[in-house]
Design an enzyme around this catalytic site. Structure first.
Site, mmCIF file in Angstrom:
data_model
loop_
_atom_site.group_PDB
_atom_site.id
_atom_site.type_symbol
_atom_site.label_atom_id
_atom_site.label_comp_id
_atom_site.label_asym_id
_atom_site.label_seq_id
_atom_site.Cartn_x
_atom_site.Cartn_y
_atom_site.Cartn_z
ATOM 1 N N GLY A 127 48.182 42.698 -28.724
ATOM 2 C CA GLY A 127 47.594 44.021 -28.917
ATOM 3 C C GLY A 127 46.101 43.920 -29.137
ATOM 4 O O GLY A 127 45.559 42.873 -29.487
ATOM 5 N N GLY B 66 42.632 46.345 -30.740
ATOM 6 C CA GLY B 66 42.256 47.499 -31.540
ATOM 7 C C GLY B 66 40.768 47.497 -31.800
ATOM 8 O O GLY B 66 40.012 46.704 -31.243
ATOM 9 N N THR C 226 41.361 41.455 -31.564
ATOM 10 C CA THR C 226 42.521 41.192 -30.712
ATOM 11 C C THR C 226 43.581 40.454 -31.524
ATOM 12 O O THR C 226 43.259 39.568 -32.316
ATOM 13 C CB THR C 226 42.116 40.344 -29.497
ATOM 14 O OG1 THR C 226 41.075 41.011 -28.798
ATOM 15 C CG2 THR C 226 43.292 40.144 -28.557
ATOM 16 N N LYS D 231 45.141 37.628 -35.942
ATOM 17 C CA LYS D 231 44.121 38.625 -35.652
ATOM 18 C C LYS D 231 42.759 37.942 -35.557
ATOM 19 O O LYS D 231 42.289 37.309 -36.495
ATOM 20 C CB LYS D 231 44.085 39.700 -36.728
ATOM 21 C CG LYS D 231 43.024 40.779 -36.451
ATOM 22 C CD LYS D 231 42.863 41.737 -37.607
ATOM 23 C CE LYS D 231 43.970 42.755 -37.626
ATOM 24 N NZ LYS D 231 43.734 43.808 -38.631
ATOM 25 N N ASP E 211 43.600 54.014 -42.777
ATOM 26 C CA ASP E 211 43.755 54.100 -41.311
ATOM 27 C C ASP E 211 45.229 54.173 -40.936
ATOM 28 O O ASP E 211 45.709 53.439 -40.087
ATOM 29 C CB ASP E 211 43.079 52.919 -40.629
ATOM 30 C CG ASP E 211 42.831 53.180 -39.138
ATOM 31 O OD1 ASP E 211 42.862 54.359 -38.731
ATOM 32 O OD2 ASP E 211 42.599 52.209 -38.397
#
Length: 777
Positions: free
Chosen positions: A453, A455, A459, A474, A579
């Site tokens: 994924g 964002g 990555t 991450k 978030d």
């Protein structure tokens, strides 16, 4: 597997039935019912062995007078039989009603259909459609269900229009076209058409009305259909019938003689049973064919195997193996270790050389020549000199790399973390400090094929550690940043708190790497994608077909609310996530939520009610009050959760860029619908079908309170979690309180839902991430 049976139905039946010609037109039931039953298995629907004797009217016949031949059943033309979807597609007729310009009716007829009682018209795959500008489509149901209860129902829809300008192609919502779902367990229907004004005001552009029951993928409204006195030149439409076998999987497996699934297949409970327990059969992985007759092995070596070009694919029953050739070793897989050369010279048992052993790809050779030995000796000397020089160069380079890693380690707070371990504020089982090489190996040097994924912060890669465990790594977008001491302390503080968080619905942090310009974070790997993908990305390969059930959605909402309640009131130091959105809610294999991505989270002291900070979040989920004042409170998370709850109810994205400005914000659109008593219109169809009206209204009220523009009027997450848990456990007997009388707000109150200040746009999920600097962090 879909079978087009028009031209092959007799071929299949002849192969599987006794050779006697009289057997060709016998009813087709599961094999083993009785000698005269065919073994070309469409599962005998909703029945086991006894039904074979009670019903003998299920005949498939072929009309060879047409070209190509047509298959018929009970007078219906059969277009397609899908073993995989447990469906049969047949032809039904279109009802028509026509008028002259003076209101005289002509050329009108109704449409009716009945089926064998074990083949219901699919309530999920069909829709009732009426076309016309002065039209009342009437759908009447008169049939018996499987328990001999007579069912009578009448429904329909109305469609009116006065000019061509009032309609739009592709939109079937009451202007020129209307549609409706049908009840579950329907075995017969009658369709007729009525008119309010005998078409006297619309015959100039719409002389006839049409109505039919058709598969949901068949018809897309076109204004041109209203100008003709026939429906697209035909009276026929495709309609879908369901089947499944009566009983549960567990009960059927106890009686092997009644069990409908053949060899190499498995049983799956079905929802096609009209309030009765039913099941369907599917081929096991690695097999294909008709699961009711028995599935056959798929030869993956001639289709989709994963062996690399060096290895040989060997088919096995239900799978395959990759075999490396002689002289090589490994698993032979393209995405595994592949095949690597064996150095036979390293093990005397693998070679029979008396002198020098020389390794080759896949083999070796032996040499005893003195001349060769001398040449080799000279060559070795030269090589030693070259290697010595190279070793000196790489030694100096390696020392610089070590020094650079040490610099990053110190810059990213490595010594501070070690100090916390020594002070026993952290233990080795809470957080592991990985080396850069460990994570580089785990991700195959951050191969693009392992990206799980992307964002706004970086990555995420899927990695495999040396012990075989899967992790999510991450990696920040930043590659060379100078981090000041205050930022380092903040990062370490957040890592320490996350290590001490103990909640099964939060993605667990396993460790970090501090030897890179910015820290790499290592989390547990959650395998089933994000909530966003399950709600909106229906084409994702790893997702199952169809949408989430209402029961699952309510579970996800309840458990996510519990996580936020835990972070706000039970964590060692209260945490505001900042978030919350559907892309940050991961789902495990059991569809339990896992809240992730604490990169924007804020730690709040117990004596702090609010914090002035840089505005961070995602447009569509961002608290309007926080956006306006820069004052962050736990109520900001409450607002974001309210948007996620509306996503679960409606199946819509938080921001719809293809909508008008008034409907672009999902929160604003939802509140407007509630205020105008249009809740059912905005809910996703499956949610309306599976949830009770009272329960859906209660959950919608919770979302409304969470979306209050005044933060003080919002409930806290503990209240939200308790109310959702109560609704989930006790149904609608408990009514939701109003929390200080929170009411829906006007359109003017929602002006900040689409505020300004957009800095960058995340194209991966069509979300806008905004960062607005203020006088705080």
């Amino acid at each position: 597997m879909k079978l087009m049976i028009c031209s092959i139905c007799f071929i299949i039946i002849i192969v599987n039935l006794p050779s006697t010609e009289s057997r060709l037109n016998k009813s087709i039931h599961p094999a083993g019912c009785q000698e005269s039953c065919g073994s070309f298995k469409i599962p005998y629907p909703f029945g086991i062995r006894e039904d074979c004797f009670l019903n003998t009217d299920f005949n498939l016949t072929c009309d060879n007078t047409s070209n190509p031949p047509k298959t018929h059943w009970q007078g219906y033309q059969v277009l397609n039989i899908s073993i995989e979807d447990a469906e049969m597609r047949v032809v039904t007729h279109v009802a028509r009603d026509c008028y002259t310009s003076n209101g005289t009716k002509y050329g009108s007829f109704t449409s009716s259909a009945t089926t064998w009682r074990s083949f219901p018209f699919s309530h999920a795959r069909n829709r009732f459609v009426a076309l016309g500008c002065d039209t009342i489509g009437k759908f009447t149901v008169t049939s018996h269900n499987l328990v001999d209860q007579k069912i009578y129902a009448r429904m329909g829809c109305m469609s009116f229009c006065f000019t061509n300008n009032s309609m739009e192609d592709g939109v079937c919502s009451g202007a020129g076209c209307c549609e409706s779902s049908i009840p579950k367990g329907l075995f017969g229907f009658n369709i007729s058409i009525g008119s309010e004004n005998n078409y006297t005001s619309v015959t100039g552009f719409n002389p006839c009305s049409f109505s039919f029951l058709a598969a949901d993928d068949f018809y897309n409204f076109s204004i041109a259909d209203l100008r003709s006195n026939s429906f697209r030149g035909t009276n026929d439409v495709p309609t879908i019938l369901d089947w499944s076998v009566m009983n549960t999987c567990n009960e059927s497996k106890k009686n092997s003689t009644a069990y409908a699934c053949g060899d190499n297949s498995f049983c799956k409970d079905s929802d096609k049973g009209m309030r009765l327990d039913t099941y369907v059969c599917q081929c096991s992985p690695g097999y294909q064919g008709n699961p009711y007759l028995g599935c056959i092995d798929v030869d993956e070596c001639h289709s989709t195997h994963n062996c690399d070009k060096m290895s040989k694919c060997v088919n096995t029953d239900g799978g395959y193996n990759c075999s490396c050739p002689k002289g090589y070793q490994g698993d032979g897989l393209r995405d595994g270790n592949g095949c690597t050369d064996i150095d036979e010279c390293l093990d005397s048992k693998l070679n029979d050389c008396k002198g020098e052993c020389i390794n080759k790809l896949g083999s070796y050779s032996c040499s005893n020549s003195s001349a060769i030995n001398v040449a080799v000796g000279i060559g070795v000397a030269v090589v030693v000199v070259i290697i010595g020089s190279t070793f000196l160069f790489w030694g100096l380079r390696k020392r610089k790399l070590i020094q650079l890693k040490e610099k990053f380690f110190e810059q990213n707070g490595g010594f501070l973390l070690q100090q916390l371990v020594e002070q026993k504020e952290l233990t080795s089982n809470m957080l592991k400090i990985f080396t850069a090489e460990e994570l580089k190996t785990a991700t195959k040097n951050y191969d693009d094929s392992l990206i799980a994924g992307r964002g706004g912060f970086g990555t995420v890669y899927k990695g495999t550690l040396l012990d075989g465990s899967l992790v999510a790594i991450k990696k920040s977008k930043q590659t060379d940043v100078d981090v000041d001491e205050a930022q380092v302390k903040q990062f370490i503080s957040e890592v320490v708190v996350l290590c001490q968080v103990n909640n099964r619905n939060i993605v667990r942090i396993l460790g970090c790497c501090l030897e890179t310009p910015s820290p790499l974070l290592v989390y547990e790997f959650v395998s089933n994608g994000t909530l966003f993908e399950h709600l909106h990305d229906k084409e994702e390969k790893h997702l199952s077909k169809g949408t989430l059930s209402w029961e699952t959605r309510l579970k996800i909402a309840t458990q996510t609310a519990g996580v936020l309640s835990y972070l706000h009131s039970q964590a060692v130091t209260p945490i505001i996530h900042r978030d919350i959105k559907s892309t940050n809610i991961l789902l495990d294999e059991n569809l339990n939520p896992k809240v992730s991505d604490f990169g924007a989270s804020k730690l709040i002291a117990y004596d702090e009610m609010e914090v002035c900070t840089m505005v961070q979040g995602t447009l569509g989920y961002l608290d309007p009050e926080y956006l306006q004042t820069s004052q962050l409170t736990e109520k900001s998370d409450v607002y974001s959760f309210g948007v996620v709850l509306v996503e679960l109810l409606t199946g819509q994205k938080a921001i719809r860029f293809n909508k008008s400005e008034e409907e672009r914000s999902l929160a604003k659109y939802f509140l407007s619908a509630l205020q105008e008593n249009r809740l059912v219109e905005v809910l996703e169809r499956r949610v309306v079908e599976e949830g009770s009206v009272e329960l859906l209204q209660e959950v919608a009220n919770i979302a409304r309170c969470c979306l209050s523009l005044n933060g003080e009027e919002r409930p806290n997450m503990k209240q939200v979690a308790m109310e959702l848990e109560g609704l989930r456990n006790m149904g609608v007997d408990k009514h939701f309180s109003s929390w200080n009388g929170a009411e829906l707000h006007s359109e003017e109150d929602n002006v900040y839902l689409l505020g300004e200040g957009v800095e960058n746009y995340d194209s991966i999920k069509n979300q806008v991430v905004i960062t607005i600097p203020t006088d705080g962090r």
